[in-house]
Design a protein around this motif. Structure first.
Motif, PDB file in Angstrom:
ATOM      1  N   GLY A 148       0.754  -1.079  -0.229  1.00 41.76           N
ATOM      2  CA  GLY A 148       0.173   0.146  -0.005  1.00 41.76           C
ATOM      3  C   GLY A 148       0.826   1.212  -0.010  1.00 41.76           C
ATOM      4  N   ALA A 152       0.731   3.413  -3.100  1.00 39.49           N
ATOM      5  CA  ALA A 152       0.330   5.177  -2.958  1.00 39.49           C
ATOM      6  C   ALA A 152       1.226   6.183  -3.331  1.00 39.49           C
ATOM      7  CB  ALA A 152      -0.101   5.280  -1.402  1.00 39.49           C
ATOM      8  N   GLY A 175      -6.451   7.889   3.260  1.00 40.41           N
ATOM      9  CA  GLY A 175      -5.622   7.073   3.712  1.00 40.41           C
ATOM     10  C   GLY A 175      -5.500   7.285   5.226  1.00 40.41           C
ATOM     11  N   ASN A 179      -6.592   5.302   8.922  1.00 42.28           N
ATOM     12  CA  ASN A 179      -5.911   5.139  10.004  1.00 42.28           C
ATOM     13  C   ASN A 179      -5.986   5.768  11.330  1.00 42.28           C
ATOM     14  OD1 ASN A 179      -3.499   4.684  11.527  1.00 42.28           O
ATOM     15  ND2 ASN A 179      -2.180   5.171  10.010  1.00 42.28           N
ATOM     16  N   GLY A 208      -4.789   1.691   5.829  1.00 44.45           N
ATOM     17  CA  GLY A 208      -4.830   3.163   5.397  1.00 44.45           C
ATOM     18  C   GLY A 208      -4.047   3.304   4.155  1.00 44.45           C
ATOM     19  N   GLN A 209      -3.120   2.891   4.238  1.00 40.99           N
ATOM     20  CA  GLN A 209      -1.951   2.820   2.875  1.00 40.99           C
ATOM     21  C   GLN A 209      -2.717   2.316   1.728  1.00 40.99           C
ATOM     22  OE1 GLN A 209       1.633   1.206   4.548  1.00 40.99           O
ATOM     23  NE2 GLN A 209       2.347   3.219   5.316  1.00 40.99           N
ATOM     24  N   GLY A 212      -5.362   4.598   0.524  1.00 38.89           N
ATOM     25  CA  GLY A 212      -4.927   5.582  -0.219  1.00 38.89           C
ATOM     26  C   GLY A 212      -4.320   5.251  -1.631  1.00 38.89           C
TER      27      GLY A 212
END
Length: 462
Positions: A148, A152, A175, A179, A208-209, A212
């Protein structure tokens, strides 16, 4: 002013408006990222001091991953923007697909290292079982599921290189906010989720990554007509990869130096007390509120400088650089004032319940105040380094970073620790190193101006 048919806004929009148009969305997204870095450490600090130390000691590895991904992205960004300015559409597309290939290969390396060497990394630094166990959990996840991060960063640089920074802001914010929301849920086990502590912080980060990355892929596919990517019959293109790394490799090495510096400083500091390493880790979280917007400003500046260098428009290059230095310096002065006036309340955010004696504040308050003197010079140095990269002088950026972090900072910190045995004195190494680095930046900037920009002006006058 209307742009000519088919010409990118980076060549025609008034420079100040263009810089703000490019940079502000990235700066906002960088601020959100800085927020989630702080939120991450805030929740981890409520688990225990060992948990906070484990996350702090992981910084060199995380910084190394960011260095490789961002450095490769900087190379792609600069090459793609120059090619766009020259009107070479084939090279634009070739730069993009080869950049994605390089990011994928880098990701595989870090996944392998994270799954096999995480515990070893901590045992080299400390013998405290709690830190080692927490650290192994954290690094195994953030490295082992790093696709990720690499995806990203690469996709966001493609958007930035073509001037579509608003979409970068949305992707990064998506992202980061994911998180922030997941952190307390996974760390403390809210609702149906089990309590995962430090592993939960790592899992929130990688989720989150990945989100994103997915958002960035969507925007490149639907909102970025300047790049037409196709992997049909793809083979790595040697000359394109060399051009990417001619700018990107010095950037990778330059940012990797930060990992070496942090690792070295942690060894110097932990000889005083492990609380000093926690303070150093907290400093990096707090300083990101001011440095990340400056990095966002730089990310907006680089494609403008690179595009107008390719389009042979020296006056736009000069004005962009001057405005960037001014804005960066203003941000750094604001940060300096905040650290001088409010170090206690800032540090208090990260105090664990077991820090009843206030060791974090006792060590941290003078540390923040002393280190922040270096910020008065840092804005010029950061912008200068990015200008060198945009104009294909990545080695100059590398040299100034080497001087700042390894040649001056670490030896001076080591000598001050040995000569005075006083932790407060050790922090003076930061402003001393920044002074040396900025002097070099000024010398190099003069050289680049004479070598690259003045000839363009002479040609324009004729």
């Amino acid at each position: 002013m209307e742009r000519p048919e088919g010409e990118n806004k980076m060549g025609v929009m008034p420079v100040n408006r263009l810089l703000l148009n490019m940079a502000i969305p990235i700066m906002i997204s960088m601020l959100v990222q800085a927020l989630y870095n702080v939120v991450d450490s805030y929740f981890v600090s409520k688990v225990s001091q060992d948990a906070l130390n484990a996350v702090s000691l992981a910084f060199p590895v995380q910084n190394l991953m960011i260095a490789v991904s961002v450095g490769t992205g900087v190379g792609v960004n600069a090459l793609l923007a120059r090619s766009l300015g020259q009107g070479d559409r084939e090279k634009v597309n070739r730069s993009a697909v080869n950049g994605i290939f390089l990011a994928a290969m880098s990701c595989l390396v870090f996944m392998a290292l994270g799954l096999t060497c995480s515990r070893l990394f901590y045992t080299i630094q400390t013998d405290i079982p709690g830190i080692i166990d927490y650290g192994e959990d954290y690094l195994t996840i953030v490295c082992g599921v790093s696709m990720g991060l690499f995806g990203a960063v690469t996709m966001e640089r493609l958007l930035q290189a073509t001037g579509r920074t608003f979409y970068t802001m949305i992707a990064q914010a998506a992202g980061a906010l994911t998180n922030i929301i997941l952190d307390p849920i996974l760390i403390f086990g809210l609702g149906p989720f089990p309590r995962m502590e430090v592993a939960g912080a790592a899992l929130a980060t990688v989720i989150g990554q990945i989100l994103g990355c997915c958002v960035s892929i969507f925007f490149n596919a639907t909102r970025n007509p300047d790049i037409k990517m196709s992997f049909r019959g793809f083979r790595p293109h040697g000359s394109t990869i060399r051009e990417i790394y001619s700018v990107g490799l010095p950037s990778i090495v330059m940012q990797s130096i930060g990992s070496v510096m942090v690792f070295g400083m942690n060894q110097i500091l932990i000889a005083f007390t492990d609380t000093a390493t926690a303070v150093f880790g907290v400093y990096f979280k707090l300083q990101s509120f001011f440095f990340m917007p400056v990095f966002g400003l730089n990310n907006g500046m680089v494609p403008i400088v690179a595009y107008n260098f390719g389009a042979r428009k020296p006056d736009r290059i000069i004005k962009t650089i001057k405005l960037s230095v001014m804005y960066a310096t203003i941000l750094m002065v604001i940060g300096f004032a905040v650290f001088q006036l409010f170090p206690g309340p800032l540090l208090d955010i990260f105090r664990s319940e077991e820090d009843a004696a206030g060791g974090l504040l006792t060590i941290g308050i003078p540390a923040l105040r002393i280190i922040s003197y270096s910020w008065l010079l840092a804005g010029f140095g950061i912008v200068s380094g990015s200008v060198f990269q945009a104009l294909d002088h990545g080695v100059l950026s590398l040299t100034t970073s080497l001087v700042r972090q390894l040649i001056v900072l670490l030896p001076v910190a080591f000598l001050l620790a040995r000569l005075f045995g006083n932790l407060d004195v050790v922090w003076l190494a930061f402003p001393i190193a920044e002074l040396f680095s900025c002097t070099l930046c000024a010398i190099f900037m003069r050289r680049v101006y004479r070598q690259d920009i003045l000839p363009l002006r002479a040609q324009a006058e004729h």
